[in-house]
Design a protein around this motif. Structure first.
Motif, short mmCIF file in Angstrom:
data_model
loop_
_atom_site.label_atom_id
_atom_site.label_comp_id
_atom_site.label_asym_id
_atom_site.label_seq_id
_atom_site.Cartn_x
_atom_site.Cartn_y
_atom_site.Cartn_z
N UNK A 133 53.03 -14.19 -6.51
CA UNK A 133 51.85 -14.15 -5.54
C UNK A 133 52.01 -16.29 -5.68
N UNK A 134 52.61 -17.71 -6.46
CA UNK A 134 51.98 -18.64 -5.69
C UNK A 134 53.04 -18.69 -4.87
N UNK A 135 53.97 -18.64 -5.05
CA UNK A 135 55.07 -19.47 -3.40
C UNK A 135 54.63 -18.78 -2.49
N UNK A 136 54.63 -19.83 -1.31
CA UNK A 136 54.92 -19.41 -0.35
C UNK A 136 55.97 -19.66 1.05
N UNK A 137 57.04 -18.62 0.16
CA UNK A 137 58.74 -19.80 1.65
C UNK A 137 58.31 -18.83 2.77
N UNK A 138 58.94 -20.31 3.60
CA UNK A 138 58.10 -20.27 5.31
C UNK A 138 59.60 -19.27 5.96
N UNK A 139 58.40 -17.97 6.69
CA UNK A 139 59.91 -17.00 7.61
C UNK A 139 58.66 -16.35 8.55
N UNK A 140 59.18 -17.07 9.75
CA UNK A 140 59.30 -16.04 10.69
C UNK A 140 59.28 -14.90 10.44
N UNK A 141 58.74 -13.72 10.26
CA UNK A 141 58.19 -12.81 9.90
C UNK A 141 58.65 -11.51 10.50
N UNK A 142 57.79 -11.89 12.59
CA UNK A 142 58.26 -11.02 13.53
C UNK A 142 60.10 -10.94 13.72
N UNK A 143 60.11 -12.28 13.74
CA UNK A 143 61.80 -12.78 14.16
C UNK A 143 62.47 -11.95 12.92
N UNK A 144 62.09 -12.15 11.79
CA UNK A 144 62.73 -11.72 11.01
C UNK A 144 63.07 -9.91 11.17
N UNK A 145 61.98 -8.72 11.14
CA UNK A 145 62.03 -7.71 11.84
C UNK A 145 62.23 -7.47 12.96
N UNK A 146 62.44 -8.54 13.78
CA UNK A 146 62.94 -7.51 15.07
C UNK A 146 64.74 -7.98 15.02
N UNK A 147 64.84 -9.05 13.55
CA UNK A 147 66.22 -8.92 13.44
C UNK A 147 66.70 -7.12 12.56
#
Length: 249
Positions: free
Chosen positions: A27-41
């Motif tokens: 719950x405490x970590x916030x990884x940097x991730x381009x969610x839309x790009x990840x989903x499109x991949x």
């Protein structure tokens, strides 16, 4: 309660402090991730994200390491002296977590081995969080590869529910449909000649080994499943048995 259920209940009770700490880290970590790009991949048939940059995007993991290590002590997995020695050793936590993802062998040195076990819990929490941001199994329902659709790692568990066979990622816990019945490594047929099977009634698991390529998988019914950290702790002896045979996930 069945015998296998009793084993899991006992393990879950012991690991309760670790499970709570794991949930807090996730719950405490916030990884940097381009969610839309990840989903499109994923929709394009590619792995959602590169796990190592995602792990490193969280930053210094020293506080998380101490939190999980403290939980290990409360659970009785490390002694007070071992906890102090691990902290005094000043391990590179980033190196431990990334080494876990890359599949480093279990260290022979006791302190480093314990530190790696702590790092495994941290790494899993980070990647579990990242995968939850990508989405759920419906996003990769058409995935036909044997590596994880989210982090690209290998599965370590195969869960059965009737004819449904589900793979579970060893690193981020993503689940997806098994693409075939035979060996996931070399496509060997699912026959007794090609795939050896050793049953462990006490744990409710089969250790399934490919005689051609040496890949193994832990297989069980989804019934009476516990949290995955508990399942992996419960089946650690199966991993050791497979390693002694020279097998690989």
């Amino acid at each position: 309660m069945s015998r296998t259920g009793s084993v899991r209940s006992t393990t879950a009770e012991q690991l309760a402090p670790v499970l709570r700490a794991h949930a807090e880290v996730m719950r405490g970590v916030t990884p940097i991730l381009d969610v839309q790009h990840a989903r499109s991949r994923v929709q394009g048939g590619q792995v959602a994200y590169d796990a190592l940059p995602v792990i490193r995007s969280v930053g210094d993991l020293g506080a998380e390491f101490v939190r999980i290590l403290d939980a290990f002590e409360v659970a009785g997995l490390v002694s007070n002296d071992e906890r102090r020695d691990i902290l005094d050793a000043d391990f590179d936590v980033d190196d431990l977590v990334c080494g876990w993802f890359m599949g480093d062998r279990v260290p022979r040195d006791t302190m480093r081995r314990l530190a790696q076990q702590v790092a495994m819990v941290i790494g899993n929490a980070i990647l579990l969080r990242a995968t939850s941001l990508v989405g759920g199994p419906e996003l990769w329902c058409d995935w036909t590869r044997t590596e994880c659709p989210c982090c690209g790692s290998s599965p370590d568990l195969l869960l059965t529910d009737g004819a449904l066979r589900t793979l579970v990622c060893a690193r981020c816990d993503a689940e997806w449909r098994a693409p075939r019945d035979g060996c996931l490594g070399c496509d060997a047929a699912a026959t007794p000649l090609q795939m050896a099977r050793i049953a462990n009634a006490a744990l409710g698991y089969d250790l399934v080994m490919c005689n051609d390529c040496g890949r193994f998988m832990k297989e069980r019914s989804r019934r009476e499943m516990a949290e995955l950290l508990v399942e992996r702790a419960t089946t650690a002896e199966l991993d050791r048995a497979a390693e002694l045979r020279g097998l690989r996930i």
